[in-house]
Design an enzyme around this catalytic site. Structure first.
Site, PDB file in Angstrom:
ATOM      1  N   LYS A 130      34.985  44.168  39.273  1.00 61.92           N
ATOM      2  CA  LYS A 130      36.010  44.739  39.789  1.00 61.92           C
ATOM      3  C   LYS A 130      35.663  46.478  40.009  1.00 61.92           C
ATOM      4  O   LYS A 130      36.156  46.790  40.974  1.00 61.92           O
ATOM      5  CB  LYS A 130      37.176  44.865  39.063  1.00 61.92           C
ATOM      6  CG  LYS A 130      38.023  43.527  39.052  1.00 61.92           C
ATOM      7  CD  LYS A 130      39.171  43.647  38.358  1.00 61.92           C
ATOM      8  CE  LYS A 130      40.194  42.480  38.782  1.00 61.92           C
ATOM      9  NZ  LYS A 130      41.074  42.273  37.674  1.00 61.92           N
TER      10      LYS A 130
HETATM   11  N1  GLU Z   1      44.062  36.539  35.221  1.00 58.46           N
HETATM   12  C1  GLU Z   1      42.926  35.819  35.514  1.00 58.46           C
HETATM   13  C2  GLU Z   1      41.928  36.802  36.310  1.00 58.46           C
HETATM   14  O1  GLU Z   1      42.260  37.722  36.919  1.00 58.46           O
HETATM   15  C3  GLU Z   1      42.970  34.387  36.107  1.00 58.46           C
HETATM   16  C4  GLU Z   1      43.495  33.473  35.032  1.00 58.46           C
HETATM   17  C5  GLU Z   1      43.621  32.049  35.661  1.00 58.46           C
HETATM   18  O2  GLU Z   1      43.319  31.859  36.921  1.00 58.46           O
HETATM   19  O3  GLU Z   1      43.800  31.208  34.836  1.00 58.46           O
HETATM   20  O4  GLU Z   1      40.659  36.741  36.175  1.00 58.46           O
END
Ligand code: GLU
Length: 298
Positions: free
Chosen positions: A268
């Site tokens: 990120k």
């Molecule tokens: N919030 C998680 C992420 O941004 C993804 C979780 C999921 O897809 O179960 O990596």
């Protein structure tokens, strides 16, 4: 750029339309890896006449920012991936998570854990056992698992910070062996022990990723969870929670991760691959689809 081809799952005759979701954390700007995941889920839903849901995974209040959340909406809109209904925000769902945690507590399958990260690391190093899970994470060695309830009650009363962990031995004794279905891997036997007793509520929040995601996928009616293969092993834990909370398990598709030119995972913090930056330098959604190797929907 991709390590291997994914195939967007096609609807199976006689089965209900697919309900998928995209569940980013607003802790940074979306990058082309997110675009891949979002398009994958969107296309699976669209091809079956189903629904594509959006969820904002913002339980980590330290790292999540409104500015990143706004950018998620903008970026998905720019990519042409409309979602169904109102996005579900995890930060507004805390009572629902606390209620589920209460159910698990009533089942006697969770315990308070007072350990700091440092304590866990030291214990793991000293024990000489295989310390790491499938993604090289520290596996909790069970330090607090057998603390007598009177003792943990006393420590909680004294204000010592604690998290709630799932006692996998007790949980599996209740559920028995479990399996889950991945569209690429087929039937997978659940092996939650690979990750050790997971945290279900953090010291500062009445939930954790594992608990929230299981409850929210169910609430949003998701019947096909599409997400990156880095979360493949988390599904072992999710399957146990579904069994304990009497939730019908969805099917899964753990897709490839988009890698950079050196074959490394996108981070990120790498601004150059954010959708925002690519848009600013004049790239179009069609360029993004080409970059990630998926065709733009028509
Ligand atoms: N919030 C998680 C992420 O941004 C993804 C979780 C999921 O897809 O179960 O990596």
């Amino acid at each position: 750029m991709l390590r291997g081809a994914d195939a967007i799952p096609m609807p199976i005759r006689g089965e209900p339309p697919l309900v998928t979701r995209f569940a980013p954390s607003p802790s940074g700007y979306l990058h082309i890896g997110h675009a891949y995941s979002a398009l994958f889920g969107y296309e699976a839903a669209r091809l079956s006449g189903g629904r594509f849901m959006l969820r904002i995974e913002d339980i980590d209040t330290q790292r999540c920012r409104v500015e990143f959340e706004r950018a998620i909406f903008e970026d998905l809109t720019w990519l042409g991936l409309p979602w169904h209904g109102e996005p579900l925000r995890q930060s507004t769902s805390m009572q629902r998570y606390a209620d589920a945690l209460g159910r698990l507590q009533a089942l006697g399958v969770i315990y308070p854990c007072f350990c700091t990260r440092k304590q866990i690391r030291v214990e793991v190093e000293q024990s000489g056992r295989a310390p790491h899970g499938p993604n090289a994470e520290l596996v909790y060695p069970g330090i607090c698992r057998d603390i007598a309830p009177v003792e943990s009650g006393r420590r909680i009363e004294q204000g010592e910070p604690f998290a709630w962990r799932l006692d996998l031995r007790k949980a599996l004794a209740l559920t028995g062996p479990l399996a889950w279905y991945d569209c690429r891997a087929g039937w997978v036997e659940a092996e939650p022990e690979l990750l050790g007793d997971p945290i279900l509520a953090r010291k500062d929040t009445p939930t954790s990723y594992h608990l929230a995601v299981v409850l929210d996928d169910h609430l949003q009616g998701v019947n096909l969870v599409t997400r990156g293969e880095d979360l493949f092993h988390a599904t072992h834990i999710h399957r146990v929670l579904q069994a304990l909370l009497e939730i019908e398990p969805p099917r899964y598709y753990h897709h490839n991760l988009v890698a950079d030119s050196r074959g490394e995972r996108l981070a990120k913090r790498n601004r150059a691959i954010t959708l925002r930056h690519l848009r600013d330098i004049g790239r179009t959604p069609a360029d993004i689809w080409k970059l990630i190797g998926l065709k733009q929907h028509s």
